[in-house]
Motif scaffolding. Sequence first.
Motif, mmCIF file in Angstrom:
data_model
loop_
_atom_site.group_PDB
_atom_site.id
_atom_site.type_symbol
_atom_site.label_atom_id
_atom_site.label_comp_id
_atom_site.label_asym_id
_atom_site.label_seq_id
_atom_site.Cartn_x
_atom_site.Cartn_y
_atom_site.Cartn_z
ATOM 1 N N LEU A 212 0.729 -1.118 -0.014
ATOM 2 C CA LEU A 212 -0.051 0.021 0.281
ATOM 3 C C LEU A 212 0.936 1.340 -0.076
ATOM 4 O O LEU A 212 0.648 2.268 -0.960
ATOM 5 N N LEU A 213 2.261 1.194 0.823
ATOM 6 C CA LEU A 213 2.851 2.687 1.321
ATOM 7 C C LEU A 213 3.115 2.606 -0.504
ATOM 8 O O LEU A 213 3.627 3.823 -0.651
ATOM 9 N N LEU A 214 3.974 1.508 -1.202
ATOM 10 C CA LEU A 214 5.157 1.669 -2.499
ATOM 11 C C LEU A 214 3.838 2.713 -3.538
ATOM 12 O O LEU A 214 4.222 3.441 -4.352
ATOM 13 N N GLN A 215 2.539 1.636 -3.433
ATOM 14 C CA GLN A 215 1.882 2.599 -4.248
ATOM 15 C C GLN A 215 1.403 3.883 -4.049
ATOM 16 O O GLN A 215 1.224 4.528 -5.408
ATOM 17 N N TYR A 216 1.459 4.668 -2.679
ATOM 18 C CA TYR A 216 0.936 5.820 -2.387
ATOM 19 C C TYR A 216 2.565 6.492 -3.213
ATOM 20 O O TYR A 216 2.328 7.590 -3.106
ATOM 21 N N GLY A 217 3.324 6.158 -3.330
ATOM 22 C CA GLY A 217 4.659 6.744 -3.332
ATOM 23 C C GLY A 217 5.791 6.735 -2.352
ATOM 24 O O GLY A 217 6.449 7.822 -2.531
ATOM 25 N N ALA A 218 5.616 6.023 -1.512
ATOM 26 C CA ALA A 218 6.761 6.127 -0.538
ATOM 27 C C ALA A 218 8.220 5.666 -1.092
ATOM 28 O O ALA A 218 8.156 5.641 -2.094
ATOM 29 N N ALA A 219 9.004 6.168 -0.627
ATOM 30 C CA ALA A 219 10.407 5.971 -1.566
ATOM 31 C C ALA A 219 11.296 4.388 -0.823
ATOM 32 O O ALA A 219 10.804 4.384 0.517
ATOM 33 N N VAL A 220 11.259 4.007 -2.282
ATOM 34 C CA VAL A 220 12.172 2.164 -1.330
ATOM 35 C C VAL A 220 13.624 2.759 -0.683
ATOM 36 O O VAL A 220 14.117 1.925 -0.794
ATOM 37 N N ASP A 221 13.680 3.906 -1.294
ATOM 38 C CA ASP A 221 16.043 4.145 -1.062
ATOM 39 C C ASP A 221 15.905 4.930 -0.506
ATOM 40 O O ASP A 221 17.081 5.576 -0.517
ATOM 41 N N VAL A 222 15.164 4.616 0.734
ATOM 42 C CA VAL A 222 15.389 5.753 2.643
ATOM 43 C C VAL A 222 16.039 5.513 2.930
ATOM 44 O O VAL A 222 15.783 4.466 3.070
ATOM 45 N N PRO A 229 18.705 1.094 4.793
ATOM 46 C CA PRO A 229 16.968 1.200 3.700
ATOM 47 C C PRO A 229 16.306 0.533 4.287
ATOM 48 O O PRO A 229 16.417 -0.747 4.943
ATOM 49 N N PRO A 230 14.982 0.513 4.162
ATOM 50 C CA PRO A 230 13.751 -0.049 4.932
ATOM 51 C C PRO A 230 14.199 -1.837 3.907
ATOM 52 O O PRO A 230 13.936 -2.629 4.772
ATOM 53 N N ILE A 231 14.691 -2.161 2.478
ATOM 54 C CA ILE A 231 15.252 -3.556 1.964
ATOM 55 C C ILE A 231 15.909 -4.101 3.039
ATOM 56 O O ILE A 231 15.827 -5.416 3.344
ATOM 57 N N LEU A 232 17.273 -3.836 3.699
ATOM 58 C CA LEU A 232 17.986 -4.731 4.898
ATOM 59 C C LEU A 232 17.240 -4.472 6.251
ATOM 60 O O LEU A 232 18.146 -5.598 6.693
ATOM 61 N N GLN A 233 16.552 -3.509 6.225
ATOM 62 C CA GLN A 233 15.666 -3.804 7.289
ATOM 63 C C GLN A 233 14.715 -4.882 7.586
ATOM 64 O O GLN A 233 14.607 -5.935 8.250
ATOM 65 N N ALA A 234 14.315 -4.990 6.519
ATOM 66 C CA ALA A 234 13.566 -6.956 6.685
ATOM 67 C C ALA A 234 14.409 -7.585 6.044
ATOM 68 O O ALA A 234 13.782 -8.445 6.529
ATOM 69 N N LEU A 235 15.517 -7.993 5.678
ATOM 70 C CA LEU A 235 16.623 -8.806 5.564
ATOM 71 C C LEU A 235 16.963 -9.024 7.153
ATOM 72 O O LEU A 235 17.536 -9.832 7.436
ATOM 73 N N HIS A 236 17.204 -7.231 8.403
ATOM 74 C CA HIS A 236 17.516 -7.905 8.900
ATOM 75 C C HIS A 236 16.063 -9.021 10.283
ATOM 76 O O HIS A 236 16.595 -10.275 10.315
ATOM 77 N N LEU A 249 10.241 -5.563 -1.935
ATOM 78 C CA LEU A 249 10.939 -3.940 -2.246
ATOM 79 C C LEU A 249 11.432 -4.136 -3.068
ATOM 80 O O LEU A 249 12.112 -3.682 -4.003
ATOM 81 N N TYR A 250 12.048 -5.149 -3.472
ATOM 82 C CA TYR A 250 13.328 -6.112 -5.230
ATOM 83 C C TYR A 250 12.414 -5.176 -5.969
ATOM 84 O O TYR A 250 13.282 -5.290 -6.746
ATOM 85 N N GLU A 251 12.129 -5.396 -6.276
ATOM 86 C CA GLU A 251 11.116 -5.679 -7.357
ATOM 87 C C GLU A 251 10.702 -4.315 -7.648
ATOM 88 O O GLU A 251 10.808 -4.336 -8.482
ATOM 89 N N TRP A 252 10.557 -3.617 -6.624
ATOM 90 C CA TRP A 252 10.453 -2.308 -6.582
ATOM 91 C C TRP A 252 11.517 -1.136 -6.730
ATOM 92 O O TRP A 252 11.256 -0.483 -6.730
ATOM 93 N N GLY A 253 12.744 -1.964 -6.973
ATOM 94 C CA GLY A 253 13.582 -1.060 -7.445
ATOM 95 C C GLY A 253 14.203 -1.211 -6.149
ATOM 96 O O GLY A 253 15.668 -0.533 -6.502
ATOM 97 N N ALA A 254 14.650 -1.478 -5.210
ATOM 98 C CA ALA A 254 15.212 -0.945 -3.576
ATOM 99 C C ALA A 254 16.721 -1.400 -4.408
ATOM 100 O O ALA A 254 17.407 -2.928 -4.867
ATOM 101 N N ARG A 338 8.493 -2.698 -10.743
ATOM 102 C CA ARG A 338 7.203 -2.231 -10.165
ATOM 103 C C ARG A 338 6.716 -0.919 -9.957
ATOM 104 O O ARG A 338 7.396 -0.376 -9.394
ATOM 105 N N THR A 339 5.573 -0.308 -10.434
ATOM 106 C CA THR A 339 4.550 0.580 -9.901
ATOM 107 C C THR A 339 3.484 0.340 -9.675
ATOM 108 O O THR A 339 3.125 -1.038 -9.642
ATOM 109 N N PRO A 340 2.943 0.971 -9.185
ATOM 110 C CA PRO A 340 1.772 1.208 -8.687
ATOM 111 C C PRO A 340 0.650 0.729 -9.953
ATOM 112 O O PRO A 340 -0.642 0.190 -9.631
ATOM 113 N N ASP A 341 1.377 1.140 -11.489
ATOM 114 C CA ASP A 341 0.109 0.264 -12.419
ATOM 115 C C ASP A 341 -0.058 -0.712 -12.739
ATOM 116 O O ASP A 341 -0.434 -0.869 -14.271
#
Length: 376
Positions: A212-222, A229-236, A249-254, A338-341
Amino acid sequence: MDHQAVSAGAGDDSRAPRRTAEHEADDVGRADEANAGGADSDEICGICLDVYDNPVQLPCGHSFCSACLDGWHQKSKYDVHQPRNCPMCRHRAKPSREIISKLIALTDIVSAYRKAGHEGLEAARMEQADFLGSLLKTGYTSEEIDDMVDEYHNSNIELPYAIWKASHSNDAQTVLDWLGSPVDEGKLASSVMGATILHTTALRGHKELASLLLQYGAAVDVYDYLGLPPILQALHESRGLLNETVTLLYEWGASLEHHVPGEAGAKLDINLKSLPMFHNEFVKRRCEIVNLNHRKDLIGQTCTVEKYIARKDRYKVTTEHARETFLVGRDNLSRRDRTPDDRYYVTFEGGEYRRHAFASNEACREFVRSLRSGQE
Protein backbone atom coordinates in the motif's frame (compact mmCIF):
# COMPACT_ATOMS: atom_id res chain seq x y z
CA MET A 1 33.13 34.06 -8.86
CA ASP A 2 35.94 31.82 -10.15
CA HIS A 3 34.43 29.02 -12.27
CA GLN A 4 37.60 27.13 -13.13
CA ALA A 5 37.42 23.36 -12.76
CA VAL A 6 37.79 22.30 -9.13
CA SER A 7 41.38 21.25 -8.54
CA ALA A 8 42.35 17.59 -8.76
CA GLY A 9 43.25 17.49 -5.09
CA ALA A 10 39.77 18.08 -3.75
CA GLY A 11 37.33 15.23 -4.57
CA ASP A 12 34.44 14.60 -2.15
CA ASP A 13 35.84 17.24 0.19
CA SER A 14 39.35 15.83 -0.21
CA ARG A 15 39.98 14.83 -3.84
CA ALA A 16 38.43 15.38 -7.28
CA PRO A 17 38.03 12.98 -10.21
CA ARG A 18 41.04 12.84 -12.55
CA ARG A 19 40.52 15.16 -15.50
CA THR A 20 41.91 14.54 -18.99
CA ALA A 21 42.51 16.89 -21.90
CA GLU A 22 39.39 15.44 -23.48
CA HIS A 23 37.37 16.37 -20.40
CA GLU A 24 38.79 19.91 -20.43
CA ALA A 25 37.93 20.33 -24.11
CA ASP A 26 34.42 19.04 -23.47
CA ASP A 27 34.02 21.42 -20.50
CA VAL A 28 35.05 24.38 -22.64
CA GLY A 29 32.54 23.34 -25.28
CA ARG A 30 29.73 23.05 -22.76
CA ALA A 31 30.58 26.38 -21.14
CA ASP A 32 30.67 28.04 -24.57
CA GLU A 33 27.31 26.48 -25.44
CA ALA A 34 25.85 27.75 -22.19
CA ASN A 35 27.19 31.26 -22.75
CA ALA A 36 26.02 31.18 -26.38
CA GLY A 37 22.54 30.57 -25.05
CA GLY A 38 22.72 33.71 -22.95
CA ALA A 39 23.90 32.15 -19.66
CA ASP A 40 25.90 34.47 -17.40
CA SER A 41 29.15 33.19 -15.90
CA ASP A 42 27.50 33.32 -12.48
CA GLU A 43 24.97 30.72 -13.71
CA ILE A 44 27.62 28.02 -14.25
CA CYS A 45 28.12 25.21 -11.72
CA GLY A 46 31.74 24.99 -10.57
CA ILE A 47 31.62 21.17 -10.50
CA CYS A 48 30.08 20.19 -13.84
CA LEU A 49 30.84 23.53 -15.58
CA ASP A 50 27.34 23.59 -17.02
CA VAL A 51 24.30 25.80 -16.40
CA TYR A 52 22.83 25.26 -12.93
CA ASP A 53 20.23 22.55 -12.51
CA ASN A 54 18.29 23.13 -9.27
CA PRO A 55 21.08 25.30 -7.73
CA VAL A 56 22.00 25.16 -4.04
CA GLN A 57 23.94 27.98 -2.38
CA LEU A 58 26.42 27.25 0.42
CA PRO A 59 27.01 29.67 3.34
CA CYS A 60 30.19 30.92 1.61
CA GLY A 61 28.11 32.15 -1.34
CA HIS A 62 29.18 29.58 -3.94
CA SER A 63 26.38 27.73 -5.74
CA PHE A 64 26.27 24.33 -7.42
CA CYS A 65 23.76 21.97 -9.01
CA SER A 66 21.93 20.07 -6.29
CA ALA A 67 22.92 16.68 -7.78
CA CYS A 68 26.55 17.75 -8.27
CA LEU A 69 26.88 18.95 -4.69
CA ASP A 70 25.17 15.86 -3.33
CA GLY A 71 27.64 13.66 -5.20
CA TRP A 72 30.57 15.74 -4.01
CA HIS A 73 29.47 15.44 -0.38
CA GLN A 74 28.47 11.76 -0.63
CA LYS A 75 31.01 10.47 1.91
CA SER A 76 30.15 13.12 4.48
CA LYS A 77 26.42 12.62 4.07
CA TYR A 78 26.30 9.81 6.64
CA ASP A 79 29.80 9.79 8.19
CA VAL A 80 30.33 12.54 10.76
CA HIS A 81 34.10 12.02 10.62
CA GLN A 82 34.33 13.02 6.95
CA PRO A 83 35.02 16.72 6.19
CA ARG A 84 32.25 18.70 4.50
CA ASN A 85 33.53 21.77 2.67
CA CYS A 86 32.81 23.98 -0.33
CA PRO A 87 34.36 22.44 -3.48
CA MET A 88 35.57 25.90 -4.58
CA CYS A 89 36.90 27.74 -1.53
CA ARG A 90 37.09 24.93 1.06
CA HIS A 91 34.92 26.94 3.47
CA ARG A 92 33.16 24.73 6.00
CA ALA A 93 29.67 23.64 4.89
CA LYS A 94 26.77 22.67 7.13
CA PRO A 95 26.41 19.00 8.11
CA SER A 96 23.91 16.99 6.08
CA ARG A 97 20.33 16.52 7.26
CA GLU A 98 21.20 12.86 7.75
CA ILE A 99 23.94 13.78 10.25
CA ILE A 100 21.63 16.10 12.18
CA SER A 101 18.94 13.40 12.11
CA LYS A 102 21.36 10.92 13.65
CA LEU A 103 22.38 13.38 16.37
CA ILE A 104 18.71 13.89 17.24
CA ALA A 105 18.12 10.12 17.23
CA LEU A 106 21.06 9.45 19.54
CA THR A 107 19.91 12.20 21.89
CA ASP A 108 16.37 10.77 21.96
CA ILE A 109 17.73 7.28 22.66
CA VAL A 110 19.77 8.56 25.62
CA SER A 111 16.70 10.36 26.97
CA ALA A 112 14.48 7.28 26.59
CA TYR A 113 17.08 4.97 28.17
CA ARG A 114 17.52 7.37 31.09
CA LYS A 115 13.77 7.45 31.79
CA ALA A 116 13.48 3.66 31.56
CA GLY A 117 16.64 2.94 33.54
CA HIS A 118 17.86 0.90 30.55
CA GLU A 119 21.09 -1.02 30.98
CA GLY A 120 22.35 0.33 27.68
CA LEU A 121 22.27 3.95 28.89
CA GLU A 122 26.02 4.34 29.37
CA ALA A 123 26.87 2.92 25.93
CA ALA A 124 24.24 5.15 24.30
CA ARG A 125 25.52 8.18 26.17
CA MET A 126 29.08 7.49 25.05
CA GLU A 127 28.00 7.12 21.41
CA GLN A 128 26.03 10.36 21.54
CA ALA A 129 28.94 12.23 23.18
CA ASP A 130 31.39 10.90 20.59
CA PHE A 131 29.10 11.93 17.74
CA LEU A 132 28.55 15.42 19.15
CA GLY A 133 32.28 15.73 19.85
CA SER A 134 33.06 14.97 16.21
CA LEU A 135 30.80 17.84 15.11
CA LEU A 136 32.44 20.21 17.60
CA LYS A 137 35.90 19.24 16.36
CA THR A 138 35.00 20.36 12.84
CA GLY A 139 34.53 23.89 14.19
CA TYR A 140 30.81 24.14 14.88
CA THR A 141 29.81 25.74 18.17
CA SER A 142 27.18 24.29 20.48
CA GLU A 143 24.91 27.20 19.61
CA GLU A 144 25.28 26.52 15.87
CA ILE A 145 24.48 22.85 16.37
CA ASP A 146 21.41 23.73 18.44
CA ASP A 147 20.24 26.04 15.65
CA MET A 148 20.69 23.28 13.05
CA VAL A 149 18.70 20.87 15.23
CA ASP A 150 15.89 23.43 15.54
CA GLU A 151 15.97 24.02 11.78
CA TYR A 152 15.66 20.27 11.17
CA HIS A 153 12.69 19.97 13.54
CA ASN A 154 10.94 22.93 11.88
CA SER A 155 11.37 21.54 8.36
CA ASN A 156 10.64 17.88 9.05
CA ILE A 157 7.30 16.19 9.70
CA GLU A 158 7.93 13.86 12.60
CA LEU A 159 6.22 10.49 12.49
CA PRO A 160 3.78 10.43 15.44
CA TYR A 161 4.30 7.63 17.93
CA ALA A 162 0.70 6.43 17.43
CA ILE A 163 1.31 5.99 13.68
CA TRP A 164 4.69 4.32 14.26
CA LYS A 165 2.95 1.92 16.64
CA ALA A 166 0.15 1.29 14.12
CA SER A 167 2.61 0.43 11.32
CA HIS A 168 4.52 -1.76 13.76
CA SER A 169 1.36 -3.76 14.52
CA ASN A 170 0.02 -3.80 10.92
CA ASP A 171 -2.89 -1.50 11.79
CA ALA A 172 -3.50 -0.36 8.22
CA GLN A 173 -6.71 1.54 8.98
CA THR A 174 -5.04 3.88 11.47
CA VAL A 175 -2.13 4.48 9.08
CA LEU A 176 -4.42 5.17 6.09
CA ASP A 177 -6.71 7.50 8.10
CA TRP A 178 -3.66 9.54 9.10
CA LEU A 179 -2.22 9.67 5.57
CA GLY A 180 -5.52 10.98 4.23
CA SER A 181 -7.18 10.70 0.82
CA PRO A 182 -5.55 11.69 -1.41
CA VAL A 183 -2.40 10.72 0.46
CA ASP A 184 -0.39 13.56 2.01
CA GLU A 185 3.11 13.13 0.51
CA GLY A 186 4.69 15.00 3.40
CA LYS A 187 3.23 12.55 5.91
CA LEU A 188 4.31 9.63 3.74
CA ALA A 189 7.91 10.88 3.99
CA SER A 190 7.72 11.65 7.72
CA SER A 191 10.19 9.92 9.98
CA VAL A 192 11.33 9.31 13.51
CA MET A 193 15.05 8.74 14.02
CA GLY A 194 15.25 8.88 10.23
CA ALA A 195 12.98 5.83 9.89
CA THR A 196 9.85 6.18 7.75
CA ILE A 197 6.62 4.19 7.95
CA LEU A 198 8.03 1.88 5.28
CA HIS A 199 11.09 1.16 7.45
CA THR A 200 8.91 -0.01 10.31
CA THR A 201 6.57 -1.94 8.05
CA ALA A 202 9.49 -3.72 6.36
CA LEU A 203 11.17 -4.49 9.67
CA ARG A 204 8.01 -6.20 10.92
CA GLY A 205 7.46 -8.06 7.63
CA HIS A 206 4.03 -6.56 6.87
CA LYS A 207 4.07 -7.20 3.13
CA GLU A 208 0.56 -5.98 2.24
CA LEU A 209 0.91 -2.73 4.19
CA ALA A 210 4.28 -2.22 2.50
CA SER A 211 2.54 -2.70 -0.87
CA LEU A 212 0.00 0.00 0.00
CA LEU A 213 2.72 2.46 1.00
CA LEU A 214 4.74 1.80 -2.16
CA GLN A 215 1.62 2.24 -4.33
CA TYR A 216 1.05 5.61 -2.67
CA GLY A 217 4.60 6.71 -3.51
CA ALA A 218 6.72 5.85 -0.47
CA ALA A 219 10.44 6.13 -1.27
CA VAL A 220 11.97 2.64 -1.41
CA ASP A 221 15.58 3.78 -0.93
CA VAL A 222 15.28 6.21 1.98
CA TYR A 223 17.80 5.74 4.84
CA ASP A 224 17.31 5.78 8.60
CA TYR A 225 19.77 7.31 11.09
CA LEU A 226 21.87 4.15 10.96
CA GLY A 227 22.20 4.44 7.18
CA LEU A 228 19.88 1.49 6.43
CA PRO A 229 17.15 1.37 3.75
CA PRO A 230 13.87 -0.54 4.35
CA ILE A 231 15.04 -3.65 2.44
CA LEU A 232 17.98 -4.15 4.80
CA GLN A 233 15.63 -3.78 7.76
CA ALA A 234 13.50 -6.52 6.19
CA LEU A 235 16.57 -8.71 5.67
CA HIS A 236 17.54 -8.18 9.30
CA GLU A 237 14.10 -9.34 10.43
CA SER A 238 14.21 -12.39 8.13
CA ARG A 239 17.78 -13.20 9.21
CA GLY A 240 18.99 -12.98 5.65
CA LEU A 241 16.20 -15.03 4.08
CA LEU A 242 14.56 -13.76 0.89
CA ASN A 243 11.03 -13.68 2.26
CA GLU A 244 8.01 -12.06 0.58
CA THR A 245 8.68 -8.59 2.01
CA VAL A 246 12.30 -8.58 0.83
CA THR A 247 11.23 -9.80 -2.62
CA LEU A 248 8.51 -7.13 -2.81
CA LEU A 249 10.92 -4.29 -2.04
CA TYR A 250 13.44 -5.65 -4.54
CA GLU A 251 10.78 -5.82 -7.27
CA TRP A 252 10.06 -2.13 -6.58
CA GLY A 253 13.70 -1.34 -7.31
CA ALA A 254 15.21 -1.34 -3.82
CA SER A 255 18.99 -1.09 -3.71
CA LEU A 256 21.19 -3.10 -1.37
CA GLU A 257 23.38 -0.05 -0.89
CA HIS A 258 23.74 1.18 2.67
CA HIS A 259 25.55 4.02 4.45
CA VAL A 260 26.59 2.30 7.66
CA PRO A 261 30.14 3.53 8.38
CA GLY A 262 33.09 1.77 9.96
CA GLU A 263 33.31 -1.79 11.23
CA ALA A 264 29.53 -2.26 11.37
CA GLY A 265 29.28 -1.38 7.68
CA ALA A 266 32.10 -3.78 6.78
CA LYS A 267 30.33 -6.64 8.62
CA LEU A 268 27.08 -5.83 6.83
CA ASP A 269 28.87 -6.02 3.47
CA ILE A 270 30.13 -9.50 4.34
CA ASN A 271 26.60 -10.65 5.15
CA LEU A 272 25.20 -9.15 1.94
CA LYS A 273 27.69 -11.08 -0.17
CA SER A 274 25.84 -14.28 0.74
CA LEU A 275 22.76 -13.07 -1.18
CA PRO A 276 22.40 -14.22 -4.81
CA MET A 277 21.31 -10.78 -6.03
CA PHE A 278 24.42 -9.17 -4.59
CA HIS A 279 26.49 -10.78 -7.35
CA ASN A 280 24.21 -10.22 -10.35
CA GLU A 281 22.25 -7.19 -11.53
CA PHE A 282 19.23 -9.21 -12.72
CA VAL A 283 18.77 -12.06 -10.21
CA LYS A 284 15.48 -11.61 -8.29
CA ARG A 285 14.77 -8.43 -10.23
CA ARG A 286 11.62 -7.73 -12.22
CA CYS A 287 12.41 -7.43 -15.92
CA GLU A 288 10.81 -7.02 -19.32
CA ILE A 289 11.55 -9.55 -22.07
CA VAL A 290 13.13 -7.96 -25.16
CA ASN A 291 14.75 -9.05 -28.44
CA LEU A 292 13.48 -12.64 -28.19
CA ASN A 293 13.06 -13.18 -31.90
CA HIS A 294 12.21 -16.90 -31.74
CA ARG A 295 9.32 -16.12 -29.31
CA LYS A 296 7.99 -12.75 -30.41
CA ASP A 297 4.81 -13.41 -28.43
CA LEU A 298 6.83 -13.01 -25.22
CA ILE A 299 8.39 -9.66 -26.12
CA GLY A 300 7.13 -6.95 -23.77
CA GLN A 301 5.98 -9.37 -21.10
CA THR A 302 7.25 -8.89 -17.56
CA CYS A 303 9.00 -11.64 -15.63
CA THR A 304 10.92 -12.38 -12.46
CA VAL A 305 14.51 -13.54 -12.85
CA GLU A 306 14.85 -16.66 -10.70
CA LYS A 307 18.57 -17.34 -11.04
CA TYR A 308 21.64 -17.18 -13.25
CA ILE A 309 23.00 -20.46 -14.67
CA ALA A 310 26.69 -19.78 -15.18
CA ARG A 311 27.54 -22.91 -17.19
CA LYS A 312 24.96 -21.92 -19.80
CA ASP A 313 25.33 -18.17 -19.41
CA ARG A 314 21.56 -17.98 -19.24
CA TYR A 315 18.93 -16.64 -16.85
CA LYS A 316 15.98 -18.69 -15.64
CA VAL A 317 12.89 -16.47 -15.72
CA THR A 318 9.18 -16.88 -14.98
CA THR A 319 6.60 -14.66 -16.66
CA GLU A 320 4.24 -12.87 -14.29
CA HIS A 321 0.93 -13.49 -16.03
CA ALA A 322 1.23 -16.88 -17.76
CA ARG A 323 3.74 -18.24 -15.19
CA GLU A 324 5.80 -19.73 -18.02
CA THR A 325 9.40 -20.61 -17.15
CA PHE A 326 12.30 -20.70 -19.61
CA LEU A 327 15.92 -19.60 -20.18
CA VAL A 328 17.03 -16.34 -21.82
CA GLY A 329 20.27 -14.46 -22.36
CA ARG A 330 21.30 -11.16 -20.85
CA ASP A 331 20.38 -9.29 -24.05
CA ASN A 332 16.80 -10.55 -23.67
CA LEU A 333 16.25 -8.74 -20.37
CA SER A 334 15.58 -5.11 -19.54
CA ARG A 335 15.08 -4.18 -15.91
CA ARG A 336 11.58 -2.93 -15.17
CA ASP A 337 10.88 -2.12 -11.55
CA ARG A 338 7.33 -2.42 -10.31
CA THR A 339 5.02 0.60 -10.36
CA PRO A 340 1.53 1.08 -8.88
CA ASP A 341 0.05 0.43 -12.33
CA ASP A 342 1.02 -3.09 -13.29
CA ARG A 343 0.18 -6.73 -12.62
CA TYR A 344 -1.76 -6.36 -9.37
CA TYR A 345 -3.02 -3.76 -6.95
CA VAL A 346 -3.58 -4.01 -3.19
CA THR A 347 -6.44 -2.24 -1.44
CA PHE A 348 -7.65 -2.18 2.16
CA GLU A 349 -11.42 -2.52 2.41
CA GLY A 350 -13.64 -3.34 5.38
CA GLY A 351 -10.68 -4.07 7.61
CA GLU A 352 -9.09 -6.51 5.16
CA TYR A 353 -6.41 -6.40 2.50
CA ARG A 354 -7.57 -7.26 -1.02
CA ARG A 355 -5.18 -8.19 -3.76
CA HIS A 356 -6.59 -7.48 -7.22
CA ALA A 357 -4.82 -9.53 -9.89
CA PHE A 358 -5.14 -8.80 -13.59
CA ALA A 359 -4.57 -10.69 -16.81
CA SER A 360 -2.49 -7.83 -18.18
CA ASN A 361 -0.71 -4.70 -17.03
CA GLU A 362 -3.13 -2.64 -19.15
CA ALA A 363 -6.10 -4.00 -17.19
CA CYS A 364 -4.34 -3.11 -13.92
CA ARG A 365 -3.69 0.45 -15.10
CA GLU A 366 -7.35 0.90 -16.03
CA PHE A 367 -8.41 -0.32 -12.57
CA VAL A 368 -6.01 2.13 -10.87
CA ARG A 369 -7.23 5.04 -13.02
CA SER A 370 -10.82 4.22 -12.08
CA LEU A 371 -9.91 3.93 -8.40
CA ARG A 372 -8.07 7.25 -8.36
CA SER A 373 -10.82 9.11 -10.21
CA GLY A 374 -13.26 7.99 -7.54
CA GLN A 375 -11.03 9.45 -4.80
CA GLU A 376 -10.77 12.89 -6.41
